[in-house]
Design a protein around this motif. Structure first.
Motif, short mmCIF file in Angstrom:
data_model
loop_
_atom_site.label_atom_id
_atom_site.label_comp_id
_atom_site.label_asym_id
_atom_site.label_seq_id
_atom_site.Cartn_x
_atom_site.Cartn_y
_atom_site.Cartn_z
N LYS A 1 -37.88 -14.20 -43.45
CA LYS A 1 -36.53 -13.94 -43.73
C LYS A 1 -35.90 -14.67 -44.76
O LYS A 1 -35.07 -14.28 -45.58
N SER B 1 -33.58 -19.88 -44.07
CA SER B 1 -33.16 -19.14 -42.69
C SER B 1 -33.73 -19.92 -41.32
O SER B 1 -34.49 -21.05 -41.47
N HIS C 1 -27.32 -16.74 -48.41
CA HIS C 1 -28.21 -17.57 -47.73
C HIS C 1 -29.33 -17.98 -48.70
O HIS C 1 -30.36 -18.45 -48.34
N GLU D 1 -28.46 -15.18 -37.60
CA GLU D 1 -29.52 -16.26 -37.98
C GLU D 1 -29.42 -17.37 -36.67
O GLU D 1 -29.42 -18.45 -36.85
N LYS E 1 -36.83 -12.79 -47.80
CA LYS E 1 -35.97 -11.59 -47.57
C LYS E 1 -34.54 -11.88 -48.45
O LYS E 1 -34.05 -10.99 -48.99
N PHE E 2 -34.15 -12.91 -47.82
CA PHE E 2 -32.77 -13.27 -48.46
C PHE E 2 -32.56 -13.28 -49.98
O PHE E 2 -31.84 -13.02 -50.78
N SER F 1 -37.17 -17.61 -39.88
CA SER F 1 -38.54 -17.48 -40.24
C SER F 1 -38.44 -17.73 -41.83
O SER F 1 -37.53 -17.44 -42.30
#
Length: 755
Positions: free
Chosen positions: A271, A265, A141, A334, A274-275, A268
């Protein structure tokens, strides 16, 4: 710079060394050559991020996968598709390294190449005319973009939220940008999202979120907003939202090396960030490349092993395996449309292209992923109302012919795929396709009926038992509706729904109602032609398909080809065509290169060269299919005969290499002729299919003389799924240089005829 790794660092053999990511990128193959990292074992590739360049040619033409061998680099983006046609999709979010002062980031900043791009599995390199070098690596991602800037001039990275892959075909399928936002934070990282629409599947607005970080804090950051090339804002504000073009310019004074991490993503920007944390963290580019190769080897390449030593042949084999595993995208977790515990796959291009021989190969090589994909499309029906015949950006569309998810589910069912699949729901989804006409989505190129999903010409099918010319693609739809109804019959029979089974078996024979015995061409009588509501046949030249496109009676193939496509009912077809001897001559005529009837680059012709099996002359199938393989396919950059169609072409050549060919929706596999003296397929669960063909040669010694399965003489020119795949098997071919009619057993089944 080469990052090829030794076999000791990746396991017994690094099969990725035989992959050319540029295989099929030229000659109309439209393959994506950039970085697709794969997913962590035990799940195969099908990653969301496909990181690579977007290219604009002069004069401009559609860059379906972003890449073209010539032209300027307009951006480097994380989202692409591979081998697709129709119109481009994705090409977002965009990023471009620019040298010097930038007074207006809305003008054309595209940059010529200084050299040809290079790449290998998990790694891509570019050299630009502005002196910048680029290396790319990726995860599931997120992407890593490593820039080397010249010493003179300010180093800038331009982030263009509004960047997309445009279309120049004038079909109304081109993508649009509908607005976006970007925010720059104190530490120098940025977040935002873009809203886009359309593309080949005519999708409404869809939103992508992104997060970007640099290894050095920018010395200056500016946000730009404007329309066309006219700036309305360009300054040091920390955030902006706009319905027109928007982005940011990040400058790095005195820097010659910049590393950019970008996550994407559908949920959001948090997110997406965070990936980056979870998948890239502090990994080096070399580590990401090694990880990608390891995943591809473990989950794809290791499943197909041979004693073959010829490097060109191995490149063809493993590049084809690579190419058929780039789509769909596994977006489990996702999905912005609904909350579900089921797997979720998107970017299905398209089941019309894939149902003939790709999906059955995915089932064999990736059984766990295949079950997930079947569960996913059933879950799409639960929430969106129809099974997808194609899907991208979380939207169904488009259905080129039949509702071919029906046939794919049926193929899985008859081969025993159960696992976590709710087959009652699966059956209900297929029945919906067969009984409920979808709403008209008013596609400008085929406005007569809905083509987002389902069967748009269903009213005629149910009323007349054929399709009249008031519907576009009438004849090709009729062939596929028959095949789809046969699939529904198979599932109904298996579930014990006997009245339904009888109903859909009868409907699977409706293709016969388009057969005009008085239609003639090249000395043969009987072809599938358009038919009016009053029952009369339209006068039609079987050598013509009109334009072979959306508004014509035949889609991507001529009447000669479609008249031989009722493969579930082929015994009756052979009878209509004049019997076995005439049928063989008809095949000879269809496949005669001098007549230019057969189109090797389009899927309705995929099975044609194998149909000699049904008259007991498999050596002729071998001769014709091997000629096609040797003449139209290769390991080169133009090694695919036309658009790959998301790996459809690669799967055809792989079946040819393996010496088998699937009859979709049935358990039948035709025995052809393998390319390799020794080949082993890992079927999962400790099972293998071992194939041995001593002395085989693709040009001089490729005719089967005899066959053994598990040590026993085999007299049929076909096998079933249970014979060789269910528990694994060993197949031994005796090869020779001259044709031999070795089969003395029953011919392959024709289930819609014999039932």
């Amino acid at each position: 710079m080469s990052l090829s790794l030794s076999s000791s660092s990746l396991g017994a053999t690094d099969f990725s060394q035989y992959v050319d990511p540029f295989h099929g990128t030229e000659g109309g193959g439209n393959m994506f050559p950039g970085v697709v990292a794969g997913k962590s074992p035990p799940r195969p590739p099908f990653a969301v991020v496909k990181l690579g360049p977007d290219v604009m040619t002069n004069p401009p033409s559609d860059s379906y996968s972003g890449y073209q061998p010539t032209g300027n680099i307009t951006a480097i983006t994380l989202m692409h598709e591979s081998g697709t046609g129709g119109a481009p999709k994705y090409g977002c979010p965009g990023q471009l390294p620019v040298v010097g002062d930038i007074s207006n980031p809305l003008v054309d900043l595209s940059i010529p190449r200084a050299a040809n791009d290079t790449g290998e599995v998990g790694h891509y390199e570019m050299s630009l005319a502005n002196g910048v070098t680029i290396e790319l690596a990726a995860t599931e991602h997120a992407g890593m973009l490593q820039y080397g800037f010249p010493k003179n001039g300010t180093a800038n990275v331009v982030v263009d939220v509004s960047h997309i892959l445009p279309s120049f075909r004038g079909t109304g399928w081109g993508q649009g940008y509908a607005g976006g936002n970007i925010s720059v934070f104190e530490d120098g990282h940025y977040e935002g999202s873009g809203i886009y629409n359309n593309g080949w599947n005519l999708a409404p607005n869809w939103q992508i979120y992104f997060c970007g970080r640099f290894n050095s804090k920018p010395s200056a950051s500016k946000i730009f907003v404007g329309n066309g090339t006219t700036l309305s804002a360009y300054g040091n504000s920390t955030s902006a939202t706009s319905s027109v073009r928007i982005g940011g310019v990040f400058s790095f004074s005195g820097k010659t090396s910049i590393t950019s991490h970008v996550g994407v993503s559908w949920i959001s920007s948090a997110k997406a960030c965070k990936f980056i944390d979870d998948e890239i963290s502090d990994k080096s580019l070399n580590t990401l490349v090694a990880d990608a190769k390891s995943k591809w080897n473990a989950e794809v390449f290791d499943k197909v092993q041979t004693t073959e030593k010829n490097a060109t042949t191995l490149t063809h084999l493993y590049s084809s395996l690579y190419g058929m595993h780039l789509l769909p995208s596994n977006k489990t977790g996702e999905n912005p449309g609904w909350t579900s515990s089921e797997p979720y796959y998107d970017d299905i291009f398209t089941y019309w292209d894939l149902f003939r021989c790709t999906t059955s190969l995915v089932h064999i090589l990736q059984p766990s992923a295949w079950e997930e994909q079947m569960r996913s499309i059933i879950d799409i029906w639960r929430h969106d109302g129809y099974l997808p015949d194609a899907r991208s950006s979380n939207f169904n569309g488009r259905s080129q012919g039949g509702s071919n998810a029906d046939q794919i589910l049926a193929d899985a069912y008859v081969k025993g795929v159960r696992g976590g699949i709710n087959w009652d729901d699966g059956y209900a989804a297929i029945v919906k396709d067969a009984e409920v006409t979808p709403p008209n989505n008013h596609d400008p190129i085929a406005p007569d009926s809905g083509d987002a999903d389902g069967r748009g010409a269903l009213p005629d099918w149910k009323q007349y038992h054929y399709i009249t010319p008031r519907f576009s693609r009438a004849v090709s739809r009729a062939v596929e509706y028959s095949v789809n109804d046969f699939g529904l019959y198979q599932v109904a029979k298996g579930l014990g729904r006997h009245s339904d089974a009888e109903k859909y078996l009868a409907r699977s024979r409706y293709w016969r109602n388009h057969w005009n015995p008085n239609s003639t061409s090249l000395g043969f009588s009987g072809f599938m032609v358009p038919r009016f509501a009053n029952g009369s046949f339209e006068a039609w030249d079987p050598l013509s398909c009109g334009g072979c496109y959306w508004g014509d009676p035949y889609y991507e193939a001529k009447p000669w080809e479609y008249s031989l496509n009722a493969h579930h009912d082929i015994k009756h077809l052979i009878s209509l065509a004049g019997g076995p001897s005439t049928f063989g001559k008809r095949l000879d005529t269809l496949l005669n290169p001098a007549l230019s009837i057969f189109d090797v680059g389009n899927e309705p012709s995929f099975t044609s060269s194998y149909l000699y099996h049904f008259i007991g002359e498999s050596w002729r199938s071998v001769n014709q299919s091997r000629y096609i393989a040797n003449t139209h396919y290769s390991s080169g950059r133009a090694g695919i005969p036309g658009n790959s169609d998301a790996g459809a072409m690669q799967s055809w050549i792989l079946w040819n290499m393996f010496g088998l060919y699937p009859m979709v929706g049935q358990t039948t596999f035709l025995v052809v002729s393998p390319w390799f003296e020794s080949l082993t397929l890992d079927l999962g669960g400790g099972k293998t299919l071992k194939m041995r063909a001593p002395g085989v040669n693709s040009f001089t010694k490729f005719f089967v003389q005899g066959l053994k399965i598990n040590g026993k003489n085999w007299k049929q020119n076909w096998v079933t799924y249970d014979d060789i795949f269910k528990n694994g098997a060993t197949i031994e071919f005796e090869m020779g240089s001259k044709p031999k009619r070795w089969e003395t057993g029953p011919l392959p089944p024709s289930p819609a005829t014999e039932t």
